[in-house]
Enzyme design. Structure first.
Site, PDB file in Angstrom:
ATOM      1  CD  GLU A   6     -34.065  64.944 -16.809  1.00 28.61           C
ATOM      2  OE1 GLU A   6     -32.993  65.004 -16.188  1.00 28.61           O
ATOM      3  OE2 GLU A   6     -35.186  65.115 -16.268  1.00 28.61           O
ATOM      4  CB  THR A  48     -35.350  60.317 -15.962  1.00 32.86           C
ATOM      5  OG1 THR A  48     -36.666  59.948 -16.343  1.00 32.86           O
ATOM      6  CG2 THR A  48     -35.103  61.778 -16.229  1.00 32.86           C
ATOM      7  CB  ALA A  67     -22.949  59.191  -7.799  1.00 30.46           C
ATOM      8  CG  HIS A 114     -27.460  66.149  -2.763  1.00 29.45           C
ATOM      9  ND1 HIS A 114     -27.832  65.543  -1.583  1.00 29.45           N
ATOM     10  CD2 HIS A 114     -28.113  65.477  -3.745  1.00 29.45           C
ATOM     11  CE1 HIS A 114     -28.665  64.538  -1.856  1.00 29.45           C
ATOM     12  NE2 HIS A 114     -28.844  64.484  -3.165  1.00 29.45           N
ATOM     13  CD  GLN A 147     -32.004  69.111  -9.348  1.00 32.53           C
ATOM     14  OE1 GLN A 147     -32.526  69.164 -10.459  1.00 32.53           O
ATOM     15  NE2 GLN A 147     -32.195  68.124  -8.502  1.00 32.53           N
ATOM     16  CD  GLN A 177     -43.008  73.134 -14.561  1.00 32.04           C
ATOM     17  OE1 GLN A 177     -43.726  74.032 -15.013  1.00 32.04           O
ATOM     18  NE2 GLN A 177     -42.001  72.656 -15.231  1.00 32.04           N
TER      19      GLN A 177
END
Ligand code: FAD
Length: 286
Positions: free
Chosen positions: A17, A48, A124, A148, A175, A211
């Site tokens: 990604e 993205t 979605a 989620h 995820q 991060q």
């Protein structure tokens, strides 16, 4: 090529990604990253989409086009729907068609008080149904090994995930997570719920302390004790944290591979060094 063909051939995928750079000046620099990433011969690269206006989408498309036509790697374009109406999604579909983009990761998008929500696509699954009826794409959906953050419980999570697949999602991209056991249980739950599409784990090598803090607030992934120890021991030592973070991600990936998962999706954060080191570590295994 539609990436669903990979899995029809029972191939295990390797994918990355990346995100479109925010400033014009940085778009040129993305080439340095793409050159390294594409040399690693990924099966696809997903791009993205920062929600909020069609100009953002142009950037995603611009990068996807570059990946497809200059680097000859299949792009997967992310598309969110919560702040768009049917006419706007129609014009995105038109752009995707005119650029020959065949793979879409269909997402709701995060709620953002600064971005007004529209009524046409609340979930979605609404976007997935619409894309299925109004296009000819391979459609991927998002999934969450640890639920989620808005989900009431695992049962409703599975119910709605099944709805996405029934609507037309041909694969699921997860995820990020740091505890493989959670992912394995999640895949078992998917199979019990009758979700039989490939479920691709998303792995992010964590290489700096900022991060890590962002991850905790953003995605709610749990940190196994082994990983917490690494963070505590090395958070003030950049080089050591880099080495330890990379080794942790590699051990996670090898554990996933020996357990016969469908592929590996690497969150590269546009960092080619990270992707290169991970691929080097699994070259003879994937
Ligand atoms: P949904 O599938 O709609 O699910 C959201 C929540 O609603 C879940 O709790 C679900 O259980 C629930 N739900 C679903 N359907 C129903 C229903 N019918 N009734 C009631 N509840 C329901 N965001 C971006 O802005 N840009 C990106 O490029 C991007 N890329 C991503 C890539 C991956 C691999 C992942 C995992 C996430 C990405 N995201 C991105 C983040 C994503 O947009 C958010 O996580 C968002 O909050 C949820 O999107 P979703 O598609 O999973 O939504």
């Amino acid at each position: 090529m539609k990436i669903s063909e990979l899995y029809e051939k029972k191939k295990r995928s390797l994918s990355f990604e990346i995100f479109p750079p925010k400033k014009d000046s940085e778009l040129k620099n993305i080439d340095a990253t793409l050159e390294v990433l594409c040399e690693l011969k990924p099966d696809f690269i997903s791009v993205t989409f920062g929600a909020g206006g069609s100009s953002n989408y142009n950037r995603t498309i611009e990068l996807a086009r570059k990946i497809k036509y200059e680097y000859h790697v299949e792009p997967v374009v992310h598309l969110t729907c919560l702040s768009y109406d049917r006419a706007e999604i129609d014009s995105f579909i038109e752009v995707l068609n005119s650029e020959g983009i065949q793979n879409v990761l269909a997402l709701r998008g995060d709620r953002n008080p600064k971005l007004p929500e529209k009524d046409d696509f609340r979930h979605a699954s609404d976007l997935i149904s619409y894309l299925k009826q109004n296009g000819d794409f391979c459609i991927a959906g998002a999934c969450y090994a640890e639920c989620h953050p808005e989900s009431e419980n695992r049962v409703s999570e599975m119910k709605y995930l099944k709805r996405k697949v029934d609507a037309g999602a041909q694969l699921l991209l997860s995820q990020l997570f740091f505890d493989n056991e959670k992912f394995f249980h999640f895949v078992d739950d998917c199979r019990i719920a009758g979700i039989d599409v490939p479920v691709i784990p998303g792995i992010m090598p964590v290489i700096n302390a900022a991060q890590i803090r962002r991850m905790v607030t953003m995605c709610g992934a749990s940190f196994p004790e082994r990983f917490q120890k690494i963070i505590h021991k090395y958070e003030d030592n950049r080089e050591a944290l880099f080495d330890a973070g990379m080794s942790y991600a590699l051990s996670q990936i090898i554990d996933l591979l020996v357990n016969d998962i469908d592929g590996i999706h690497l969150y590269t954060m546009n960092n080619p060094v990270v992707a290169g080191k991970i691929c080097e570590g699994i070259r003879n295994i994937i």
